[in-house]
Motif scaffolding. Structure first.
Motif, PDB file in Angstrom:
ATOM      1  N   ASP A  92      13.066 -12.758  -5.498  1.00 40.20           N
ATOM      2  CA  ASP A  92      13.253 -11.351  -5.162  1.00 40.20           C
ATOM      3  C   ASP A  92      12.043 -10.549  -5.584  1.00 40.20           C
ATOM      4  O   ASP A  92      11.563  -9.670  -4.857  1.00 40.20           O
ATOM      5  CB  ASP A  92      14.495 -10.799  -5.861  1.00 40.20           C
ATOM      6  N   LEU A  93      11.572 -10.856  -6.770  1.00 44.39           N
ATOM      7  CA  LEU A  93      10.396 -10.136  -7.257  1.00 44.39           C
ATOM      8  C   LEU A  93       9.236 -10.344  -6.303  1.00 44.39           C
ATOM      9  O   LEU A  93       8.538  -9.406  -5.933  1.00 44.39           O
ATOM     10  CB  LEU A  93      10.007 -10.644  -8.644  1.00 44.39           C
ATOM     11  N   ARG A  94       9.088 -11.581  -5.940  1.00 45.61           N
ATOM     12  CA  ARG A  94       7.966 -11.883  -5.047  1.00 45.61           C
ATOM     13  C   ARG A  94       8.127 -11.139  -3.722  1.00 45.61           C
ATOM     14  O   ARG A  94       7.174 -10.547  -3.199  1.00 45.61           O
ATOM     15  CB  ARG A  94       7.911 -13.377  -4.776  1.00 45.61           C
ATOM     16  N   ASP A  95       9.321 -11.176  -3.210  1.00 44.04           N
ATOM     17  CA  ASP A  95       9.566 -10.491  -1.943  1.00 44.04           C
ATOM     18  C   ASP A  95       9.283  -9.007  -2.070  1.00 44.04           C
ATOM     19  O   ASP A  95       8.672  -8.398  -1.191  1.00 44.04           O
ATOM     20  CB  ASP A  95      11.016 -10.696  -1.504  1.00 44.04           C
ATOM     21  N   LYS A  96       9.750  -8.473  -3.155  1.00 42.12           N
ATOM     22  CA  LYS A  96       9.537  -7.043  -3.349  1.00 42.12           C
ATOM     23  C   LYS A  96       8.047  -6.729  -3.371  1.00 42.12           C
ATOM     24  O   LYS A  96       7.582  -5.765  -2.781  1.00 42.12           O
ATOM     25  CB  LYS A  96      10.187  -6.596  -4.656  1.00 42.12           C
ATOM     26  N   TRP A  97       7.361  -7.556  -4.090  1.00 43.11           N
ATOM     27  CA  TRP A  97       5.928  -7.347  -4.191  1.00 43.11           C
ATOM     28  C   TRP A  97       5.288  -7.447  -2.811  1.00 43.11           C
ATOM     29  O   TRP A  97       4.434  -6.660  -2.436  1.00 43.11           O
ATOM     30  CB  TRP A  97       5.317  -8.382  -5.131  1.00 43.11           C
ATOM     31  N   ARG A  98       5.748  -8.405  -2.089  1.00 41.77           N
ATOM     32  CA  ARG A  98       5.218  -8.565  -0.742  1.00 41.77           C
ATOM     33  C   ARG A  98       5.490  -7.317   0.085  1.00 41.77           C
ATOM     34  O   ARG A  98       4.621  -6.811   0.790  1.00 41.77           O
ATOM     35  CB  ARG A  98       5.877  -9.778  -0.084  1.00 41.77           C
ATOM     36  N   ASN A  99       6.697  -6.846  -0.025  1.00 39.37           N
ATOM     37  CA  ASN A  99       7.038  -5.637   0.715  1.00 39.37           C
ATOM     38  C   ASN A  99       6.171  -4.464   0.290  1.00 39.37           C
ATOM     39  O   ASN A  99       5.743  -3.666   1.118  1.00 39.37           O
ATOM     40  CB  ASN A  99       8.507  -5.292   0.492  1.00 39.37           C
ATOM     41  N   LEU A 100       5.965  -4.384  -0.986  1.00 36.66           N
ATOM     42  CA  LEU A 100       5.139  -3.286  -1.484  1.00 36.66           C
ATOM     43  C   LEU A 100       3.745  -3.370  -0.889  1.00 36.66           C
ATOM     44  O   LEU A 100       3.169  -2.368  -0.466  1.00 36.66           O
ATOM     45  CB  LEU A 100       5.049  -3.332  -3.006  1.00 36.66           C
ATOM     46  N   LEU A 101       3.237  -4.557  -0.877  1.00 35.90           N
ATOM     47  CA  LEU A 101       1.903  -4.728  -0.321  1.00 35.90           C
ATOM     48  C   LEU A 101       1.891  -4.313   1.138  1.00 35.90           C
ATOM     49  O   LEU A 101       0.995  -3.597   1.591  1.00 35.90           O
ATOM     50  CB  LEU A 101       1.472  -6.190  -0.446  1.00 35.90           C
ATOM     51  N   ARG A 102       2.877  -4.797   1.829  1.00 36.47           N
ATOM     52  CA  ARG A 102       2.931  -4.454   3.250  1.00 36.47           C
ATOM     53  C   ARG A 102       3.021  -2.953   3.432  1.00 36.47           C
ATOM     54  O   ARG A 102       2.374  -2.367   4.291  1.00 36.47           O
ATOM     55  CB  ARG A 102       4.133  -5.128   3.886  1.00 36.47           C
ATOM     56  N   ALA A 103       3.849  -2.365   2.625  1.00 33.55           N
ATOM     57  CA  ALA A 103       4.027  -0.918   2.735  1.00 33.55           C
ATOM     58  C   ALA A 103       2.734  -0.192   2.412  1.00 33.55           C
ATOM     59  O   ALA A 103       2.464   0.889   2.929  1.00 33.55           O
ATOM     60  CB  ALA A 103       5.123  -0.467   1.782  1.00 33.55           C
ATOM     61  N   SER A 104       1.970  -0.791   1.571  1.00 33.36           N
ATOM     62  CA  SER A 104       0.723  -0.150   1.176  1.00 33.36           C
ATOM     63  C   SER A 104      -0.357  -0.359   2.228  1.00 33.36           C
ATOM     64  O   SER A 104      -1.460   0.139   2.095  1.00 33.36           O
ATOM     65  CB  SER A 104       0.233  -0.722  -0.150  1.00 33.36           C
ATOM     66  N   GLY A 105       0.009  -1.095   3.229  1.00 33.70           N
ATOM     67  CA  GLY A 105      -0.970  -1.326   4.277  1.00 33.70           C
ATOM     68  C   GLY A 105      -2.093  -2.204   3.800  1.00 33.70           C
ATOM     69  O   GLY A 105      -3.243  -2.034   4.197  1.00 33.70           O
ATOM     70  N   ALA A 106      -1.764  -3.112   2.968  1.00 29.52           N
ATOM     71  CA  ALA A 106      -2.809  -3.999   2.451  1.00 29.52           C
ATOM     72  C   ALA A 106      -2.906  -5.240   3.310  1.00 29.52           C
ATOM     73  O   ALA A 106      -1.914  -5.887   3.590  1.00 29.52           O
ATOM     74  CB  ALA A 106      -2.486  -4.382   1.013  1.00 29.52           C
ATOM     75  N   GLN A 107      -4.084  -5.538   3.687  1.00 26.71           N
ATOM     76  CA  GLN A 107      -4.251  -6.787   4.418  1.00 26.71           C
ATOM     77  C   GLN A 107      -4.217  -7.924   3.446  1.00 26.71           C
ATOM     78  O   GLN A 107      -4.794  -7.856   2.384  1.00 26.71           O
ATOM     79  CB  GLN A 107      -5.573  -6.801   5.169  1.00 26.71           C
ATOM     80  N   LYS A 108      -3.570  -8.942   3.851  1.00 27.30           N
ATOM     81  CA  LYS A 108      -3.406 -10.031   2.908  1.00 27.30           C
ATOM     82  C   LYS A 108      -4.666 -10.786   2.635  1.00 27.30           C
ATOM     83  O   LYS A 108      -5.054 -10.946   1.506  1.00 27.30           O
ATOM     84  CB  LYS A 108      -2.368 -10.989   3.401  1.00 27.30           C
ATOM     85  N   PRO A 109      -5.351 -11.279   3.631  1.00 27.18           N
ATOM     86  CA  PRO A 109      -6.519 -12.090   3.293  1.00 27.18           C
ATOM     87  C   PRO A 109      -7.710 -11.201   3.021  1.00 27.18           C
ATOM     88  O   PRO A 109      -7.542 -10.079   2.642  1.00 27.18           O
ATOM     89  CB  PRO A 109      -6.744 -12.880   4.566  1.00 27.18           C
ATOM     90  N   THR A 110      -8.856 -11.644   3.181  1.00 24.93           N
ATOM     91  CA  THR A 110     -10.056 -10.819   3.014  1.00 24.93           C
ATOM     92  C   THR A 110      -9.960  -9.945   1.781  1.00 24.93           C
ATOM     93  O   THR A 110      -9.426 -10.295   0.769  1.00 24.93           O
ATOM     94  CB  THR A 110     -10.269  -9.925   4.245  1.00 24.93           C
ATOM     95  N   LYS A 111     -10.448  -8.738   1.929  1.00 24.16           N
ATOM     96  CA  LYS A 111     -10.369  -7.823   0.801  1.00 24.16           C
ATOM     97  C   LYS A 111      -9.041  -7.129   0.821  1.00 24.16           C
ATOM     98  O   LYS A 111      -8.391  -7.075   1.809  1.00 24.16           O
ATOM     99  CB  LYS A 111     -11.461  -6.813   0.925  1.00 24.16           C
ATOM    100  N   LYS A 112      -8.725  -6.546  -0.247  1.00 21.50           N
ATOM    101  CA  LYS A 112      -7.411  -5.936  -0.335  1.00 21.50           C
ATOM    102  C   LYS A 112      -7.346  -4.559   0.238  1.00 21.50           C
ATOM    103  O   LYS A 112      -7.296  -3.606  -0.488  1.00 21.50           O
ATOM    104  CB  LYS A 112      -6.941  -5.821  -1.751  1.00 21.50           C
ATOM    105  N   GLY A 113      -7.369  -4.430   1.459  1.00 21.11           N
ATOM    106  CA  GLY A 113      -7.123  -3.118   2.054  1.00 21.11           C
ATOM    107  C   GLY A 113      -8.277  -2.152   1.957  1.00 21.11           C
ATOM    108  O   GLY A 113      -8.175  -1.014   2.366  1.00 21.11           O
ATOM    109  N   SER A 114      -9.381  -2.547   1.429  1.00 23.60           N
ATOM    110  CA  SER A 114     -10.495  -1.605   1.343  1.00 23.60           C
ATOM    111  C   SER A 114     -11.308  -1.695   2.626  1.00 23.60           C
ATOM    112  O   SER A 114     -12.401  -2.224   2.673  1.00 23.60           O
ATOM    113  CB  SER A 114     -11.375  -1.959   0.151  1.00 23.60           C
ATOM    114  N   SER A 115     -10.752  -1.183   3.668  1.00 22.57           N
ATOM    115  CA  SER A 115     -11.446  -1.297   4.944  1.00 22.57           C
ATOM    116  C   SER A 115     -12.099   0.019   5.304  1.00 22.57           C
ATOM    117  O   SER A 115     -11.440   1.016   5.360  1.00 22.57           O
ATOM    118  CB  SER A 115     -10.459  -1.689   6.031  1.00 22.57           C
TER     119      SER A 115
END
Length: 401
Positions: free
Chosen positions: A378-401
């Motif tokens: 659950d924690l992992r999922d939540k974290w994943r959701n948070l990332l997604r919500a933050s508009g963070a791209q998973k690979p490459t750099k972290k959303g610093s586009s």
DNA sequence: CTTAGGG
DNA sequence: CCCTAAG
């Protein structure tokens, strides 16, 4: 948030409260509690009630103070309020479950009951800043709470210590709030007062819970217009199924928490498009792992934003995601979907920053030990959701586009 | 057993 | 949340 329906009835409110409690104790006939039990714990309960009153007032004062006075609202204040609220929510949550459990088999579940309560209390205390853990020695989980929780320690301590002084002069909260607090502290008191799993304490607690339930129901009714529960129906179908349904009610209540995160997220996205800025939060994280991505922004956004969003959302409209509970009920696949309240998110983020992403089990064990639900996944999922919500791209750099 | 990813 | 594959 603060309706202050009984603003000026501060003192009399206390009396009313006490009377109500008494009343409740006087007629637990609705439950299948034996009269003997009532008689036996009646006296003690009374005294307990008084204590509860004192506590609740003091407690509430702390809340009101921080929440009401914008002039003095620092992050700490926000945090405090947040934590307190969360604590209450958690408490209520746990209590509801407990109550349900009690309803279906109050005879045998005593031990579990108490254990759970203690756990809940423990969790709350941790959230508040674990000011006093002398009552129960089972504080198995040391709160790892880094900066956020730490800041709230002092404030909470103050409110508690000065509770007696201000209790009569400054009790300006609606009955609901008070009640909730009352219950919360009722548990605390009962726990601290009677360590061993006495029937008295159990019964008293359950009664308080019952009362609370009623009030909560009222609140829900007011907020969402959903008529869910009464005090007596609880007995009807004491199946596990019922418990689940019952908890739906609290879901309503918990929705506020969800709101927090939603607002927070929204704000985070709006205000801070990039996660660069992490100046406000002192993260005692290990430098190795702190190379995380979008986390920092969240952490820093959480305390302030969520409060604001709370006010806005709660005051303006009370709901939108009533669907959650319904769907959960329909499909047994998705169990309940516990909403993540801000404090949990913060804890999660803290844990990640502490132990690194991927150490879900560790985080779970150390930070969410009190939360029976919330599996590492659950924690992992939540974290994943948070990332997604933050508009963070998973690979490459972290959303610093 | 735990984590990562997909549904 | 649940399930499955992979370490």
């Amino acid at each position: 948030m603060n309706e202050v329906k009984e603003d000026e009835l501060s003192v009399s409110t206390l009396e009313d409260e006490t009377i109500e409690v008494e009343h409740l104790f006087a007629e637990p006939k609705t439950e299948h509690v034996s009269v003997d039990g009532v008689l036996s714990f009646g006296d003690a309960s009374l005294g307990k009630c008084l204590h509860i009153e004192d506590f609740s007032c003091g407690f509430e004062y702390g809340l009101t103070n921080n929440g009401g006075l914008d002039s003095n609202t620092t992050q700490e204040g926000e945090d405090l309020q947040l934590d307190v609220l969360d604590g209450l929510l958690d408490e209520i949550d746990e209590v509801d479950d407990l109550d349900a459990t009690n309803g279906l088999s109050n005879a045998c579940e005593c031990e579990d009951f108490l254990l759970d309560i203690e756990f809940a209390e423990n969790a709350t205390k941790l959230d508040l800043g674990r000011s006093k853990e002398s009552c129960l020695g089972n504080s198995s989980s040391e709160s790892q709470s880094p900066g956020l929780s730490g800041s709230s320690n002092g404030a909470v301590g103050i409110s508690e210590s000065s509770s007696v002084t201000i209790l009569e002069s400054e009790c300006k909260n609606d009955a609901l709030n008070k009640t909730a607090t009352c219950k919360l502290h009722g548990i605390l008191v009962s726990k601290c007062g009677c360590r061993p799993p006495d029937e008295d304490s159990i019964h008293a607690t359950s009664l308080e819970l019952t009362k609370l339930d009623d009030l909560n129901s009222d609140k829900n009714l007011l907020a969402c217009g959903i008529s869910s529960a009464g005090g007596e129906k609880r007995l009807r179908k004491p199946t596990r199924r019922y418990i689940e349904e019952f908890s739906d009610k609290k879901l309503e209540y918990m929705k506020r928490g969800e709101k927090y995160s939603a607002g927070m997220r929204r704000r985070a996205l709006t205000v801070i498009p990039e996660e660069k800025s992490l100046g406000g939060i002192s993260v005692p994280a290990v430098s190795q792992f702190r190379a995380r991505l979008g986390r920092p922004k969240k952490q820093k956004q959480v305390p302030i934003s969520e409060i604001e969003s709370d006010k806005e959302l709660v005051s303006s409209e009370s709901e939108d995601d009533g669907v959650t509970k319904k769907i959960s009920k329909k499909h047994d696949r998705r169990k309940h979907q516990r909403m993540w309240n801000p404090s949990e998110v913060i804890k999660l983020v803290d844990g990640i920053s502490e132990y690194g992403v991927g150490r879900w089990t560790d985080i779970k064990r150390l930070l969410f030990s009190t939360s029976a639900y919330r599996t590492p996944i659950d924690l992992r999922d939540k974290w994943r959701n948070l990332l997604r919500a933050s508009g963070a791209q998973k690979p490459t750099k972290k959303g610093s586009s």
